[in-house]
Design a protein around this motif. Structure first.
Motif, PDB file in Angstrom:
ATOM      1  N   MET A   1       0.836  -1.212   0.000  1.00  0.00           N
ATOM      2  CA  MET A   1       0.000   0.000   0.000  1.00  0.00           C
ATOM      3  C   MET A   1       0.858   1.244   0.000  1.00  0.00           C
ATOM      4  SD  MET A   1      -3.047  -0.265  -0.468  1.00  0.00           S
ATOM      5  CE  MET A   1      -3.853   1.270  -0.050  1.00  0.00           C
ATOM      6  N   HIS A   2       2.060   1.115   0.607  1.00  0.00           N
ATOM      7  CA  HIS A   2       2.860   2.311   0.805  1.00  0.00           C
ATOM      8  C   HIS A   2       3.203   2.984  -0.516  1.00  0.00           C
ATOM      9  CE1 HIS A   2       5.510   5.064   2.748  1.00  0.00           C
ATOM     10  NE2 HIS A   2       6.464   4.766   1.914  1.00  0.00           N
ATOM     11  N   ASN A   3       3.480   2.168  -1.522  1.00  0.00           N
ATOM     12  CA  ASN A   3       3.940   2.776  -2.758  1.00  0.00           C
ATOM     13  C   ASN A   3       2.911   2.806  -3.878  1.00  0.00           C
ATOM     14  OD1 ASN A   3       6.366   4.040  -2.642  1.00  0.00           O
ATOM     15  ND2 ASN A   3       7.505   2.123  -2.527  1.00  0.00           N
ATOM     16  N   SER A   4       1.649   2.543  -3.533  1.00  0.00           N
ATOM     17  CA  SER A   4       0.648   2.611  -4.582  1.00  0.00           C
ATOM     18  C   SER A   4       0.164   4.063  -4.685  1.00  0.00           C
ATOM     19  CB  SER A   4      -0.521   1.702  -4.248  1.00  0.00           C
ATOM     20  OG  SER A   4      -1.126   2.160  -3.071  1.00  0.00           O
ATOM     21  N   PRO A   5       0.047   4.565  -5.901  1.00  0.00           N
ATOM     22  CA  PRO A   5      -0.319   5.972  -6.052  1.00  0.00           C
ATOM     23  C   PRO A   5      -1.774   6.239  -5.651  1.00  0.00           C
ATOM     24  CG  PRO A   5      -0.163   4.885  -8.182  1.00  0.00           C
ATOM     25  CD  PRO A   5       0.293   3.894  -7.172  1.00  0.00           C
ATOM     26  N   ASP A   6      -2.022   7.430  -5.123  1.00  0.00           N
ATOM     27  CA  ASP A   6      -3.392   7.841  -4.821  1.00  0.00           C
ATOM     28  C   ASP A   6      -4.174   8.048  -6.113  1.00  0.00           C
ATOM     29  OD1 ASP A   6      -2.837   7.810  -2.202  1.00  0.00           O
ATOM     30  OD2 ASP A   6      -2.451   9.944  -2.013  1.00  0.00           O
ATOM     31  N   LYS A   8      -3.602   9.366 -10.594  1.00  0.00           N
ATOM     32  CA  LYS A   8      -2.715   9.791 -11.670  1.00  0.00           C
ATOM     33  C   LYS A   8      -3.269  11.071 -12.233  1.00  0.00           C
ATOM     34  CE  LYS A   8      -0.164   6.132 -13.773  1.00  0.00           C
ATOM     35  NZ  LYS A   8       0.157   5.511 -15.035  1.00  0.00           N
ATOM     36  N   ALA A  27       1.908   9.948 -11.559  1.00  0.00           N
ATOM     37  CA  ALA A  27       1.305   9.180 -10.462  1.00  0.00           C
ATOM     38  C   ALA A  27       1.681   9.856  -9.153  1.00  0.00           C
ATOM     39  CB  ALA A  27       1.823   7.751 -10.483  1.00  0.00           C
ATOM     40  N   LYS A  29       1.338  10.468  -4.881  1.00  0.00           N
ATOM     41  CA  LYS A  29       0.974  10.012  -3.541  1.00  0.00           C
ATOM     42  C   LYS A  29       0.965  11.294  -2.712  1.00  0.00           C
ATOM     43  CE  LYS A  29       0.829   6.759  -0.232  1.00  0.00           C
ATOM     44  NZ  LYS A  29      -0.219   5.743  -0.232  1.00  0.00           N
TER      45      LYS A  29
END
Lengths: 411, 113, 312
Positions: A1-6, A8, A27, A29
């Motif tokens: 989850m930490h590196n998944s973008p909010d 684009k 992308a 965050k």
């Protein structure tokens, strides 16, 4: 989850930060950039193909319109290639005049860039001032060549207009103003707190990355790579003039700004020398309409970096192939690298810092089906496979070579 | 920066108020083309070199030619002026060529009578 | 009847609309002249306003139309209401009670919230980023702005703007102690007005127009008017709180003095936004908390000491 973008967000093809259509899909965050996808091709004009269908004289004006800002760069680069194929000895005076126009163009391009950079970081006063001062050099260009942009100065075998004594005087007077203003801009760029806050540490591109990604022009020079065609492979009159290649070790947007403003002073120095040593003689020699068969690669240090033109002649009035590699194409990959882990707010200035010229860069691949001649657009992987097949049909198989290469790399 | 900015209050704005205040074009300016029909020999070098095909030379009679210039196609490079062996073409300083009527962008030069 | 005239015409609704348009013109003109440009003609803000009123209203299909349409009206009404509580060139305002400073603060914060709501419910990506930035910024500039203004109220020992005016009229020259607070509040006000260097929520080159991206026509006109009126209310508030002199003189003269004070603050705002670049949101927050807040605390400390010594 930490590196998944909010989410684009699309910067482009239509966006106020970009002066030309190009797509950057960012992308995010929060405010942080996780990754950028760049898509070229929104402004493809098919100039290379068009050049194959026109005569060499007509091509000069077509190629000049590859870029509105560095029009002289492209035209000179093309003309140099044609002259090399035809074996024309261009008069020395013409070479000097080309150099003078080229450096005036560099001044106008860098001042324009400074204003755009100011606008991208919300400093509109810098935009207004530097564009006001740019008018000085634009007026000079208009006086010498007859136009503010697309100077129409080059012809095959020389230049079309001479610089007479009053004009040389006018250039020198303008240079005095420009030098004074440039010193002021160096002061602003290096001392103004908010500018430094926005520029330093942003868009870092290390020396190793420059060499790996093959960045050119001020982008490379700001990372301490002394890469300048004017010195490495002198053309026009540069071999006879003495000047310094400006480099900087900041490796960020601040460094690129410093390199550009300092180059303004160097350009003034070059123009002064060239005017002083301007040889007498004709400004052009007659060029044949039909250029003998042959090919040439020409390099030119445009304000944005190294510009490469390849021309293949087949003995007719029209070139068989013209290939243009604009400096932005070399630098655009570096942008992706520079934006990693930066903030969204840095995006405009980092993109602007390579001084992008997207319409010069845009290209596409279209293949015609052998039966029917219908054009179709294919993606990179399909094109790759197609080229392997194409070579196989002609008895060239890369498979053993690729295998060898893989083994060597594994070792 | 502050000094420069405050100094600007007392300076005249750098802007030219265009329609009211017109700029003088430089001597080498390449504006609207002018054609001298009496000098033309009909070699059509200008037509051959024009990058956009904006100029057309028509033969009217023995030694009589007219030039049709499409201003919407012309890129004002003045290559035709350079190509012409008899100096029958000339670039003027005229710049205000915008038209609402497309037909007015076609300029015909022919010798009187 | 008198109160209605006061609210609707002078110096209420009608006056403030034209006054704020005039102020926008002055701000733009000074900005242009500082940049060595000609600048807009005097009727430009009015022309822009009328033009926008005549344009089509477009409501994005994906948005929440109720919230989308509510936001501009909420923002506009709250800033106009805030104006009614501020004494202009007399020591009295139309409405006044003990604690009206808090109400004015509240009414000045509402537009920011309205921008957030409007931007968020328009569902555009740019608008959403702009809205989030709007709120993030709110937490940075609001504290030093309030502390700066409250330090002046602290010296006057009141929660009412009217009584503050009365106090400073009785104790002329006391406003000189609050000049540090004025500087802090002016810089924080730039954040509230979303002007350079704190125009981060509507940074054109990053998020197009921020919260306003999807707005058009009448609603955009209201939002722009809101920003103009906010600028007037903000500068009028600062003029009252930090330059509270000449309030009880001849009305005509007092009015002139009032205009001069507002003009002075507006030109300072224009000058400030001419000489700086836009900061990043992280830089802006650390600037507000690292420099402005400690300075505001210093101002409060000074005023507390003054109160203990001079006013004993």
């Amino acid at each position: 989850m930490h590196n998944s973008p909010d989410f684009k967000i699309p910067i482009g093809p239509q966006h106020p930060a970009l002066k030309e259509p190009e797509s950057f899909s960012v992308a995010l965050k929060g405010e942080k950039i996780l990754g950028v996808d760049i898509r070229l091709g929104y402004n493809h004009r098919g100039i290379e193909k068009a050049a194959e269908e026109r005569s060499y004289v007509q091509d000069i004006y077509l190629i000049e319109r590859v870029c509105g800002i560095c029009s002289h760069s492209h035209a000179t680069c093309f003309v140099q290639a044609v002259e090399e194929i035809a074996g024309l000895a261009v008069p020395a005076r013409a070479l000097y005049i080309r150099t003078i126009i080229g450096e005036l163009e560099r001044i106008h391009s860098h001042l324009l860039w400074l204003g755009v950079a100011g606008h991208e970081i919300g400093f509109d006063t810098l935009l207004m001032y530097s564009w006001r001062d740019r008018e000085v050099v634009m007026d000079i260009l208009a006086t010498i060549t007859g136009n503010r942009v697309n100077y129409g100065m080059n012809t095959i075998g020389g230049v079309r207009r001479d610089i007479d004594a009053p004009q040389a005087e006018a250039i020198l007077n303008a240079l005095t103003i420009l030098e004074e203003r440039t010193k002021y801009y160096i002061e602003i760029a290096t001392e103004e707190t908010t500018i430094i806050k926005r520029l330093s540490g942003v868009g870092v591109l290390s020396r190793e990355d420059v060499l790996r990604l093959d960045a050119v022009g001020p982008t490379a020079r700001a990372s301490g790579v002394k890469r300048d065609v004017r010195v490495d492979d002198p053309y026009a009159a540069y071999a006879e003039l003495s000047f310094d290649v400006i480099t900087d070790n900041h490796a960020d947007v601040y460094g690129r700004t410093v390199v550009r403003v300092k180059e303004l002073l160097e350009s003034c120095k070059i123009i002064r020398q060239a005017l002083k040593n301007l040889p007498q003689g004709p400004i052009a020699i007659r060029a044949p309409r039909k250029i003998p068969a042959g090919e040439a690669l020409s390099r030119y240090e445009a304000p944005r970096g190294e510009d490469v033109h390849y021309v293949k002649a087949n003995g007719t009035e029209k070139p068989e192939r013209v290939k243009i590699r604009a400096p932005t194409l070399a630098n655009v990959q570096a942008v992706k690298h520079m934006l990693r882990d930066r903030f969204l707010a840095d995006m405009p200035i980092v993109v602007a810092a390579i001084d992008p010229c997207f319409s010069c860069t845009d290209r596409m691949v279209a293949l015609k089906e052998q039966a029917g001649g219908r054009a179709k657009v294919i993606n990179w992987q399909a094109l790759h496979n197609f080229s392997i097949e194409w070579h196989k049909q002609r008895g060239i198989d890369f498979a053993p070579l690729n295998k060898k290469l893989k083994e060597r790399l594994a070792r | 920066m502050l000094q420069e900015v405050l100094g600007s209050i007392f300076k005249k704005p750098a802007t030219n108020l265009y329609p009211a205040q017109k700029l003088e074009m430089p001597d080498k300016f390449r504006g609207k083309l002018k054609f001298y029909p009496e000098r033309c020999i009909g070699c059509k070098m200008c037509m051959r070199d024009c990058p956009t095909g904006a100029i057309t030379i028509n033969k009217l009679g023995e030694g009589k030619f007219e030039a049709v210039i499409d201003l919407s196609k012309c890129i004002y490079c003045a290559q035709c002026v350079d190509s012409c062996p008899k100096k029958a073409l000339e670039a003027t300083k005229e710049v205000e060529l915008a038209q609402l009527d497309k037909n007015k962008l076609r300029v015909v030069y022919s010798s009187k009578g | 009847m008198g109160a209605l005239f006061y609210i609707l015409i002078f110096p209420g609704f009608l006056f403030i609309i034209f006054f704020s348009l005039a102020i926008e013109f002055i701000d733009r003109k000074i900005y242009a002249r500082l940049q060595n440009r000609v600048g807009p003609p005097w009727f430009q803000p009015l022309a822009d306003f009328i033009k926008l009123l005549a344009k089509e209203d477009i409501v994005p299909t994906a948005s929440n139309p109720k919230m989308f349409k509510l936001a501009p009206i909420l923002a506009l009404t709250s800033v106009i209401t805030a104006f009614l509580y501020i004494p202009l060139w007399k020591t009295g305002a139309l409405f006044s009670f003990n604690g009206d400073i808090i109400v004015v603060f509240y009414l000045l914060t509402l537009p920011t919230l309205a921008f957030f709501i409007g931007g968020w419910y328009s569902t555009s990506l740019y608008a959403r980023i702009g809205s989030v930035r709007c709120l993030t910024q709110l937490f940075a500039y609001e504290v030093p702005l309030f502390m700066g203004i409250l330090s002046s109220a602290l010296l006057a020992d009141t929660w009412s703007l009217k009584e503050m005016a009365v106090f400073y009229t009785q104790h002329p020259w006391f406003w000189m102690f609050n000049l540090l607070g004025f500087g802090i509040s002016l810089i924080s006000l730039l954040g509230k007005l979303e002007k350079v260097p704190f125009d981060i929520p509507e940074a054109e080159t990053e998020v197009v127009a921020g919260s306003f991206t999807e707005y058009s026509g009448r609603m955009l006109a209201y939002l722009r008017l809101t920003l103009d009126i906010e600028m007037v209310v903000g500068s009028v508030l600062l003029a009252l709180v930090f330059f509270p002199f000449g309030l009880n003189i001849n009305p005509a003269l007092g009015f002139m003095l009032f205009l001069l004070k507002v003009l002075f603050i507006i030109s300072l705002i224009s000058l400030l936004r001419t000489v700086v670049a836009r900061l990043r949101i992280d830089q802006m927050i650390s600037f507000c908390w690292k420099y402005l807040v400690p300075l505001a605390l210093l101002q409060i400390l000074v005023n507390l000491i003054l109160k203990g010594t001079l006013l004993k």
